[in-house]
Design a protein around this motif. Structure first.
Motif, PDB file in Angstrom:
ATOM      1  N   ARG A 136       0.844  -1.207   0.000  1.00 56.58           N
ATOM      2  CA  ARG A 136       0.000   0.000   0.000  1.00 56.58           C
ATOM      3  C   ARG A 136       0.877   1.254   0.000  1.00 56.58           C
ATOM      4  O   ARG A 136       0.516   2.259  -0.583  1.00 56.58           O
ATOM      5  N   LEU A 139       1.894   1.672  -3.529  1.00 54.26           N
ATOM      6  CA  LEU A 139       0.740   2.103  -4.311  1.00 54.26           C
ATOM      7  C   LEU A 139       0.509   3.600  -4.137  1.00 54.26           C
ATOM      8  O   LEU A 139       0.373   4.338  -5.117  1.00 54.26           O
ATOM      9  N   ARG A 150      -4.496   5.067 -12.411  1.00 57.79           N
ATOM     10  CA  ARG A 150      -5.062   3.847 -11.821  1.00 57.79           C
ATOM     11  C   ARG A 150      -4.839   2.651 -12.732  1.00 57.79           C
ATOM     12  O   ARG A 150      -4.627   1.533 -12.261  1.00 57.79           O
ATOM     13  N   LEU A 153      -1.304   1.500 -12.275  1.00 57.39           N
ATOM     14  CA  LEU A 153      -1.200   0.810 -10.988  1.00 57.39           C
ATOM     15  C   LEU A 153      -1.841  -0.571 -11.051  1.00 57.39           C
ATOM     16  O   LEU A 153      -1.302  -1.532 -10.501  1.00 57.39           O
ATOM     17  N   ALA A 154      -2.982  -0.661 -11.738  1.00 55.25           N
ATOM     18  CA  ALA A 154      -3.664  -1.949 -11.873  1.00 55.25           C
ATOM     19  C   ALA A 154      -2.763  -2.948 -12.592  1.00 55.25           C
ATOM     20  O   ALA A 154      -2.662  -4.114 -12.192  1.00 55.25           O
ATOM     21  N   PHE A 157       0.245  -3.880 -10.189  1.00 52.93           N
ATOM     22  CA  PHE A 157      -0.123  -4.719  -9.046  1.00 52.93           C
ATOM     23  C   PHE A 157      -0.999  -5.915  -9.441  1.00 52.93           C
ATOM     24  O   PHE A 157      -1.495  -6.623  -8.575  1.00 52.93           O
ATOM     25  N   THR A 163     -10.353  -2.337  -7.920  1.00 51.12           N
ATOM     26  CA  THR A 163      -9.669  -2.782  -6.694  1.00 51.12           C
ATOM     27  C   THR A 163      -8.590  -1.782  -6.312  1.00 51.12           C
ATOM     28  O   THR A 163      -8.443  -1.422  -5.143  1.00 51.12           O
ATOM     29  N   VAL A 164      -7.845  -1.308  -7.298  1.00 50.51           N
ATOM     30  CA  VAL A 164      -6.807  -0.303  -7.046  1.00 50.51           C
ATOM     31  C   VAL A 164      -7.439   0.967  -6.478  1.00 50.51           C
ATOM     32  O   VAL A 164      -6.913   1.562  -5.529  1.00 50.51           O
ATOM     33  N   LYS A 165      -8.579   1.376  -7.045  1.00 51.35           N
ATOM     34  CA  LYS A 165      -9.275   2.557  -6.525  1.00 51.35           C
ATOM     35  C   LYS A 165      -9.647   2.361  -5.056  1.00 51.35           C
ATOM     36  O   LYS A 165      -9.473   3.264  -4.231  1.00 51.35           O
ATOM     37  N   TRP A 167      -8.193   0.285  -2.872  1.00 47.79           N
ATOM     38  CA  TRP A 167      -6.957   0.282  -2.084  1.00 47.79           C
ATOM     39  C   TRP A 167      -6.480   1.701  -1.820  1.00 47.79           C
ATOM     40  O   TRP A 167      -6.067   2.043  -0.710  1.00 47.79           O
TER      41      TRP A 167
END
Length: 181
Positions: A136, A139, A150, A153-154, A157, A163-165, A167
């Motif tokens: 995290r 992230l 995002r 990042l998606a 990860f 899910t990224v949003k 997190w």
């Protein structure tokens, strides 16, 4: 942040031209090295350029790193620091007429008390980010410090964008709670 032993392992892998290890090394150390360089140069554009040159040098010199002589972060920070100092030495004094934005910067810079308060706030923020799980932390730093989308990042990860949003939102709520906001 990775342990010094983990950083040594990554540098050894980089010496073998392992690009995945280089990416992990970059992600783990970029913020620290950028801070060192920015303190010296005080200009984001120059600091970003020096960071790029620093990591090229780290890639090319990783085989020369000796963990018996210094810690990995000290070795990397000295590369970044030396390059930033070289830039400062090469810069010539510019007059206000040649760089009119210099007047604006001087007028907008905070007084010493305000700088101290910002420093205290930054320490608190970093402490709160440090309380997050390592993934995290990465992230949040990639999103808000490096400006990753995002979608990026998606992909990084290996998770759906929604899910990224989630997190990110939960991490930011944890940080705000830690800060007492």
């Amino acid at each position: 942040m990775l342990t010094p032993a983990e950083l040594v392992g990554l540098i050894e892998a980089v010496a073998r031209r392992d690009s995945a290890a280089f990416e992990r090394l970059y992600a783990a150390t970029r913020a620290k090295l950028y801070g060192v360089v920015l303190r010296i140069l005080r200009r984001q554009d120059l600091a970003e350029e020096v960071i790029q040159e620093t990591y090229v040098k780290i890639w090319n010199s990783a085989g020369q790193f000796n963990s018996q002589l210094s810690s990995p972060i000290t070795w990397m920070a000295s590369i970044a620091r030396n390059r930033a100092i070289d830039i400062v030495r090469k810069k010539t004094e510019a007059s206000i007429e040649e760089e009119p934005q210099a007047m604006e910067v001087a007028a907008e810079s905070p007084d010493p008390l305000a700088r101290r308060e910002m420093s205290e706030e930054l320490k608190r923020l970093l402490e709160c980010i440090g309380r997050l799980e390592p993934d995290r932390q990465r992230l949040v730093l990639l999103a808000y410090y490096n400006g990753w989308s995002r979608e990026q990042l998606a992909e990084k990860f290996a998770a759906p964008v929604n899910t990224v949003k989630t997190w990110l939102r939960r991490s930011m709520l944890d940080i705000r709670e830690c800060l007492g906001l």
